[in-house]
Design a protein around this motif. Structure first.
Motif, PDB file in Angstrom:
ATOM      1  N   VAL A  81      -3.416 -13.858   0.790  1.00  0.00           N
ATOM      2  CA  VAL A  81      -2.346 -12.989   0.284  1.00  0.00           C
ATOM      3  C   VAL A  81      -1.017 -13.735   0.193  1.00  0.00           C
ATOM      4  O   VAL A  81      -0.350 -13.674  -0.855  1.00  0.00           O
ATOM      5  N   PRO A  82      -0.579 -14.453   1.243  1.00  0.00           N
ATOM      6  CA  PRO A  82       0.689 -15.191   1.114  1.00  0.00           C
ATOM      7  C   PRO A  82       0.684 -16.211  -0.028  1.00  0.00           C
ATOM      8  O   PRO A  82       1.686 -16.386  -0.715  1.00  0.00           O
ATOM      9  N   GLY A  83      -0.463 -16.888  -0.239  1.00  0.00           N
ATOM     10  CA  GLY A  83      -0.543 -17.877  -1.312  1.00  0.00           C
ATOM     11  C   GLY A  83      -0.342 -17.248  -2.678  1.00  0.00           C
ATOM     12  O   GLY A  83       0.443 -17.750  -3.500  1.00  0.00           O
ATOM     13  N   GLY A  84      -1.026 -16.155  -2.947  1.00  0.00           N
ATOM     14  CA  GLY A  84      -0.861 -15.468  -4.223  1.00  0.00           C
ATOM     15  C   GLY A  84       0.525 -14.874  -4.386  1.00  0.00           C
ATOM     16  O   GLY A  84       1.129 -14.942  -5.462  1.00  0.00           O
ATOM     17  N   TYR A  85       1.046 -14.288  -3.306  1.00  0.00           N
ATOM     18  CA  TYR A  85       2.373 -13.665  -3.346  1.00  0.00           C
ATOM     19  C   TYR A  85       3.454 -14.700  -3.642  1.00  0.00           C
ATOM     20  O   TYR A  85       4.314 -14.501  -4.507  1.00  0.00           O
ATOM     21  N   LEU A  86       3.415 -15.827  -2.929  1.00  0.00           N
ATOM     22  CA  LEU A  86       4.421 -16.873  -3.138  1.00  0.00           C
ATOM     23  C   LEU A  86       4.287 -17.522  -4.516  1.00  0.00           C
ATOM     24  O   LEU A  86       5.286 -17.918  -5.120  1.00  0.00           O
ATOM     25  N   ALA A 240       3.153  -2.940  -3.715  1.00  0.00           N
ATOM     26  CA  ALA A 240       2.431  -2.365  -4.852  1.00  0.00           C
ATOM     27  C   ALA A 240       0.965  -2.764  -4.814  1.00  0.00           C
ATOM     28  O   ALA A 240       0.081  -1.975  -5.177  1.00  0.00           O
ATOM     29  N   ALA A 241       0.695  -4.004  -4.367  1.00  0.00           N
ATOM     30  CA  ALA A 241      -0.692  -4.450  -4.257  1.00  0.00           C
ATOM     31  C   ALA A 241      -1.437  -3.672  -3.184  1.00  0.00           C
ATOM     32  O   ALA A 241      -2.577  -3.230  -3.390  1.00  0.00           O
ATOM     33  N   VAL A 242      -0.802  -3.492  -2.035  1.00  0.00           N
ATOM     34  CA  VAL A 242      -1.442  -2.782  -0.923  1.00  0.00           C
ATOM     35  C   VAL A 242      -1.713  -1.324  -1.294  1.00  0.00           C
ATOM     36  O   VAL A 242      -2.736  -0.750  -0.901  1.00  0.00           O
ATOM     37  N   LYS A 243      -0.822  -0.716  -2.079  1.00  0.00           N
ATOM     38  CA  LYS A 243      -0.963   0.703  -2.436  1.00  0.00           C
ATOM     39  C   LYS A 243      -1.898   0.932  -3.614  1.00  0.00           C
ATOM     40  O   LYS A 243      -2.276   2.078  -3.875  1.00  0.00           O
ATOM     41  N   SER A 244      -2.265  -0.123  -4.321  1.00  0.00           N
ATOM     42  CA  SER A 244      -3.094   0.041  -5.514  1.00  0.00           C
ATOM     43  C   SER A 244      -4.553   0.298  -5.144  1.00  0.00           C
ATOM     44  O   SER A 244      -5.196  -0.548  -4.509  1.00  0.00           O
ATOM     45  N   GLU A 368       3.372  -6.456 -11.245  1.00  0.00           N
ATOM     46  CA  GLU A 368       4.123  -6.723 -10.020  1.00  0.00           C
ATOM     47  C   GLU A 368       3.226  -6.923  -8.803  1.00  0.00           C
ATOM     48  O   GLU A 368       3.660  -7.443  -7.769  1.00  0.00           O
ATOM     49  N   ALA A 369       1.966  -6.520  -8.913  1.00  0.00           N
ATOM     50  CA  ALA A 369       1.038  -6.612  -7.782  1.00  0.00           C
ATOM     51  C   ALA A 369       0.050  -7.767  -7.917  1.00  0.00           C
ATOM     52  O   ALA A 369      -0.806  -7.943  -7.050  1.00  0.00           O
ATOM     53  N   VAL A 370       0.180  -8.558  -8.978  1.00  0.00           N
ATOM     54  CA  VAL A 370      -0.823  -9.586  -9.270  1.00  0.00           C
ATOM     55  C   VAL A 370      -0.943 -10.616  -8.150  1.00  0.00           C
ATOM     56  O   VAL A 370      -2.038 -10.924  -7.676  1.00  0.00           O
ATOM     57  N   GLY A 371       0.179 -11.184  -7.688  1.00  0.00           N
ATOM     58  CA  GLY A 371       0.116 -12.256  -6.698  1.00  0.00           C
ATOM     59  C   GLY A 371      -0.576 -11.840  -5.426  1.00  0.00           C
ATOM     60  O   GLY A 371      -1.605 -12.407  -5.028  1.00  0.00           O
ATOM     61  N   ALA A 372      -0.038 -10.833  -4.747  1.00  0.00           N
ATOM     62  CA  ALA A 372      -0.637 -10.354  -3.502  1.00  0.00           C
ATOM     63  C   ALA A 372      -1.985  -9.696  -3.761  1.00  0.00           C
ATOM     64  O   ALA A 372      -2.918  -9.824  -2.953  1.00  0.00           O
TER      65      ALA A 372
END
Length: 435
Positions: A81-86, A240-244, A368-372
């Protein structure tokens, strides 16, 4: 009326961009991404080739050897998750560069360990650094390729698997012929530092407009194609990723796939080595499944880009592959070429779903949720591969039946295929909304 004119203008501009669009992102960016992940695959699995020497040198038993190989996958989950988010919020180029430095150093240090504890630490940290690479690369591919090309782009990414499968064993064997397991780790650990880092810094760019090897006109063509898909420039938002709900459904689907396809290792590869004799013969026959898989990956990914039927092109390989897994124990040593056919078909199914699957993911997960979101999907998906050996072992120990274990794994993959079909309406609605 004005809306119709604007829509027609947009279609005209998009058509012109498709007609003149450069191939350089295919001939430069994708090959470098492929090389990087082939190197990652090699560093991940090379412990298996040197395990006999490692156990003798470090005085390890079989259980310790298995844990030393498996601890990589525990570390692999840390930076998903951190890798995609960053990568989305900061820079995919810089994230992958930093992670390559870390994994190369850990791979080299593994060649200098003096005891079991140090080996565990090196393998765990190798997994940590490699774990953030795939979601970061997925974010980059998502930025560079429009929806009409993502099936092929993601499919070419997973092509690292059959390519690495073919070259890893000969490369490891060549090194071990002239050195020990320590040289194996050191030499292969140098690859991401000498090859990956240099290629990456030269080619990689977070946006086509930043690529030095791409003209301004070519960058604009890509931007035009991307604009036709709708806005994907939203700031990264892990909440947004966690809530999707789609993120979690897709993650569950991935976990079922990789859990189920662990069953591919239970019977058919062992049977293949039993029915074919001689190292050369076994080597040549064993090359057939990855070659078939490479062809299937490309055909299915290209087909998905042409017809947009992502769900079907995910579901069909999974359901067919699941049936093969569930019935694999019915194949016997008296049917040698049926063994090859079944293994080739199952391997092709295991990998060819990947391109349409990640295109479907990029469609359902909001920008907006793609990375995480990609990190969550990939991380939980890889949990399936981690759980597979334990679940398979428990079923066999409890029931004494390899056939029941194979049926369980096959049903897991079939269920993932059914889930893909169930999301068909959601994908269609999202595509219509973005067009």
């Amino acid at each position: 009326m004005q809306g119709i004119v604007m829509s027609n203008d947009k279609m005209e501009l998009t058509d012109r961009a498709r007609a003149g669009s450069t191939n350089r992102r295919w001939t430069r960016l994708i090959p470098v991404i492929l090389v990087i992940y082939i190197i990652a695959y090699i560093d991940r699995v090379n412990i298996g080739f040197g395990m006999g020497q490692i156990r003798e040198s470090l005085h390890m038993d079989a259980a310790q050897g298995g844990f030393a190989a498996g601890i990589f996958f525990i570390g692999y989950l840390v930076l998903q998750v951190p890798g995609g988010y960053l990568a989305q919020k900061w820079s995919a180029r810089k994230v992958v560069f930093c992670l390559m430095l870390g994994w190369g150093l850990c791979a080299i240090l593994a060649g200098f360990v003096a005891n079991y504890g140090q080996l565990l630490t090196a393998r765990f940290m190798l997994g940590v650094f490699e774990g953030g690479v795939q979601p970061a690369l997925m974010v980059l591919i998502n930025r560079w390729f429009p929806k009409s090309e993502k099936g092929r782009a993601f499919s070419l990414f997973i092509m690292h698997n059959p390519i690495a499968t073919v070259i890893t064993a000969p490369l490891a064997g060549l090194i071990l012929m002239h050195g020990s397991w320590r040289e194996l780790f050191v030499i292969q650990g140098l690859l991401p530092l000498l090859i990956g880092v240099g290629l990456w810094l030269w080619v990689a760019a977070d946006d086509p407009a930043e690529a030095r090897w791409l003209s301004a006109q070519e960058a604009q063509e890509i931007a035009t194609l991307k604009a036709a898909d709708g806005d994907d420039s939203a700031a990264s938002n892990w909440r947004a990723a966690v809530k999707s709900p789609y993120v979690w459904l897709l993650a569950l689907m991935g976990m079922l796939v990789w859990l189920g396809f662990y069953g591919l290792q239970l019977w058919l590869p062992t049977l293949l080595k039993t029915v074919f004799k001689g190292e050369l013969t076994v080597g040549l026959v064993a090359a057939i499944p990855p070659i078939c898989a490479a062809a299937a990956i490309w055909i299915n990914g290209r087909g998905a880009d042409r017809d947009g039927r992502y769900n079907v092109r995910v579901a069909v390989p999974l359901i067919v592959g699941g049936v093969i897994l569930a019935t694999s124990t019915l194949i016997t040593a008296n049917q040698p070429w049926l063994v090859v056919l079944a293994l080739a078909a199952a391997t092709a199914c295991q990998l060819s779903f990947f391109g349409p699957y990640w295109t479907m993911n990029s469609t359902l997960v909001r920008p907006e949720a793609v990375g995480a979101g990609f990190g969550i999907i990939n991380g939980i998906g890889n949990l399936g591969g981690l759980l597979g050996p334990y679940v398979g072992g428990w079923i066999q120990d409890t029931t004494g039946s390899l056939a029941l274990a194979s049926v369980f794994f096959g049903c897991s993959v079939i269920l993932a295929g059914i889930m893909a079909l169930a999301l068909r309406g959601a994908v269609r609605r999202r595509v219509s909304a973005d067009s």
